[in-house]
Design a protein around this motif. Structure first.
Motif, mmCIF file in Angstrom:
data_model
loop_
_atom_site.group_PDB
_atom_site.id
_atom_site.type_symbol
_atom_site.label_atom_id
_atom_site.label_comp_id
_atom_site.label_asym_id
_atom_site.label_seq_id
_atom_site.Cartn_x
_atom_site.Cartn_y
_atom_site.Cartn_z
ATOM 1 N N THR A 61 2.740 -1.443 4.369
ATOM 2 C CA THR A 61 2.316 0.057 4.022
ATOM 3 C C THR A 61 3.307 0.890 4.073
ATOM 4 O O THR A 61 4.405 0.977 5.184
ATOM 5 N N VAL A 72 -10.132 -2.289 -0.196
ATOM 6 C CA VAL A 72 -9.043 -2.595 0.503
ATOM 7 C C VAL A 72 -9.648 -3.666 1.642
ATOM 8 O O VAL A 72 -8.814 -4.825 1.964
ATOM 9 N N HIS A 130 -9.930 -6.958 0.059
ATOM 10 C CA HIS A 130 -8.756 -7.424 -0.494
ATOM 11 C C HIS A 130 -7.987 -7.759 0.604
ATOM 12 O O HIS A 130 -7.177 -8.894 0.560
ATOM 13 N N ILE A 131 -7.823 -7.092 1.550
ATOM 14 C CA ILE A 131 -6.724 -7.350 2.484
ATOM 15 C C ILE A 131 -7.021 -8.668 3.401
ATOM 16 O O ILE A 131 -6.243 -9.520 3.873
ATOM 17 N N THR A 184 -1.435 -1.080 -4.350
ATOM 18 C CA THR A 184 -2.501 0.146 -4.439
ATOM 19 C C THR A 184 -1.739 1.489 -4.030
ATOM 20 O O THR A 184 -0.584 1.575 -3.596
ATOM 21 N N GLN A 193 -11.872 3.651 -1.116
ATOM 22 C CA GLN A 193 -10.473 2.870 -0.836
ATOM 23 C C GLN A 193 -10.741 1.961 0.361
ATOM 24 O O GLN A 193 -10.376 0.694 0.256
ATOM 25 N N MET A 225 0.652 -1.182 -0.070
ATOM 26 C CA MET A 225 0.032 -0.047 -0.096
ATOM 27 C C MET A 225 0.884 1.233 0.013
ATOM 28 O O MET A 225 1.836 1.608 0.860
#
Length: 378
Positions: free
Chosen positions: A262, A250, A253-254, A200, A246, A177
């Motif tokens: 990050t 996320v 997805h996470i 991303t 977002q 990220m």
């Protein structure tokens, strides 16, 4: 022109601001180099190597006496610079927005009161001719690499897919990220280790960079992000609408990821929050999150600077000063940044560097007893 190289005294700082390589290069310009005893010990550089390169090595008082330029990794306290000439340059990462004793704006004010010209290398403008002087890029590159190694060490499983007679081991899923210098290196390193990588960023222009490294871009499609680079090459702040979109993307997805790294930072401001406690809780036990922004408040809820936190089996890694964990290479790159900067402005006639307005005004914090940088006066 005497250049002093100091031993770092900040907790956990293992880098040094000059190497034998840069000592030789400065000497070739006509400068005299003085290095504090033990300055390179934690970066695997012996005092003898500095002497062989042409520097004198002595205690702090000897090193600083009559110095015209003081090089550091982290800016020294003004009170520790006894013997330095008034008007001398302090060239280091000066963290003018930091907090704590002998840090931040208080340290800058002390430099001004002492009559030093403080040059903050992290304020170097991101322009083509200054790329070789950019300490943020050189150190972030190593941070991205080390973040993946730290994640691998904590993960406790293999990164690549392995097909064996006993069965198949699936590739680790890594999600990056923030796709700046650190993020791009993290993607490349995770890919080299065989992971399945996605990434991303709020800057739509990074999509092609992600794909060029063989990773899958994860972007909000319904709300516009930031087209291209923000000020100084960094991302700006996201709109509330984009942040909400977002977070929803996320979250889905996470929960499927094994490792998340990050890297998001906004200069002069707290790091943006990218991962909530609820999102951490959605990850499988054994997953790992590495927060490279932990020292600026952190991208991850629950991250603690200098600690590895276990939250229901998810390990949140918050190492401080990640480049310093690769001290030898980080010092080599940092010291070259400093040499490239000073040598680019070296005036043979006067035997010292003379800055121009574009770069000088950008990085100069103090001069003639005053704080002069526009970012600190706004």
């Amino acid at each position: 022109m005497k250049i002093a190289v100091l031993k770092e005294h900040a907790d956990g700082e293992r880098r040094v601001a000059a190497t034998p390589e840069t000592v030789r290069k400065f000497a070739a310009l006509g400068a005299t180099l003085a290095v504090e005893t033990g300055a390179g010990d934690t970066a695997s550089i012996a005092d003898a190597a500095y002497r062989d390169a042409g520097a004198t090595v002595g205690d702090r008082a000897e090193t600083l006496a009559g110095a015209d330029i003081v090089l550091g990794v982290q800016g020294p306290a003004a009170s520790s610079l006894t013997g330095v000439s008034r008007g001398a340059w302090i060239v280091a990462s000066l963290d003018p927005f930091g907090t704590g004793p002998d840090r931040g704006r208080a340290r800058v004010d002390d430099y001004a009161a002492a009559g030093y010209e403080a040059l903050a290398m992290e304020f170097m403008p991101r322009i083509t001719r200054a790329q070789s002087m950019d300490i943020l890029s050189s150190q972030s590159n190593l941070s991205g690499y080390k973040a993946v190694l730290d994640a691998a060490a904590e993960y406790g499983r293999a990164f690549p897919m392995m097909m064996t007679a006993a069965g198949t081991i699936s590739a680790a899923r890594v999600f990056v990220m923030g796709v700046g210098v650190a993020g791009l290196q993290a993607i490349a390193t995770a890919r080299r280790l065989g992971a399945q990588v996605s990434a991303t960023d709020v800057r739509a222009a990074t999509r092609e960079q992600i794909q060029s490294l063989g990773a899958k871009p994860i972007f909000v499609e319904t709300v516009a992000g930031i087209e291209g680079e923000g000020a100084g090459g960094y991302a700006g702040e996201m709109s509330a609408e984009y942040q909400a979109a977002q977070a929803e993307l996320v979250s889905g997805h996470i929960a499927k990821q094994d490792i998340v790294i990050t890297t998001a930072l906004i200069p002069g401001r707290p790091a943006p929050r990218l991962i909530s406690a609820a999102q951490v809780a959605s990850m499988k036990p054994g997953s790992v999150i590495v927060d490279l922004a932990v020292e600026q408040g952190g991208n991850v809820e629950g991250a603690i600077a200098g600690e590895i936190v276990d939250v229901n089996g998810v390990r949140i890694v918050g190492h401080r000063n990640v480049p310093s964990r690769l001290a030898a290479d980080a010092s080599a790159l940092f010291s070259r940044n400093l040499f490239n900067f000073l040598s680019a402005f070296w005036d043979k006639g006067t035997g010292r560097p003379v800055l121009d307005a574009e770069i000088g005004d950008a990085i100069r914090l103090t001069r003639d007893g005053k704080v002069v940088n526009a970012r600190l006066l706004a």
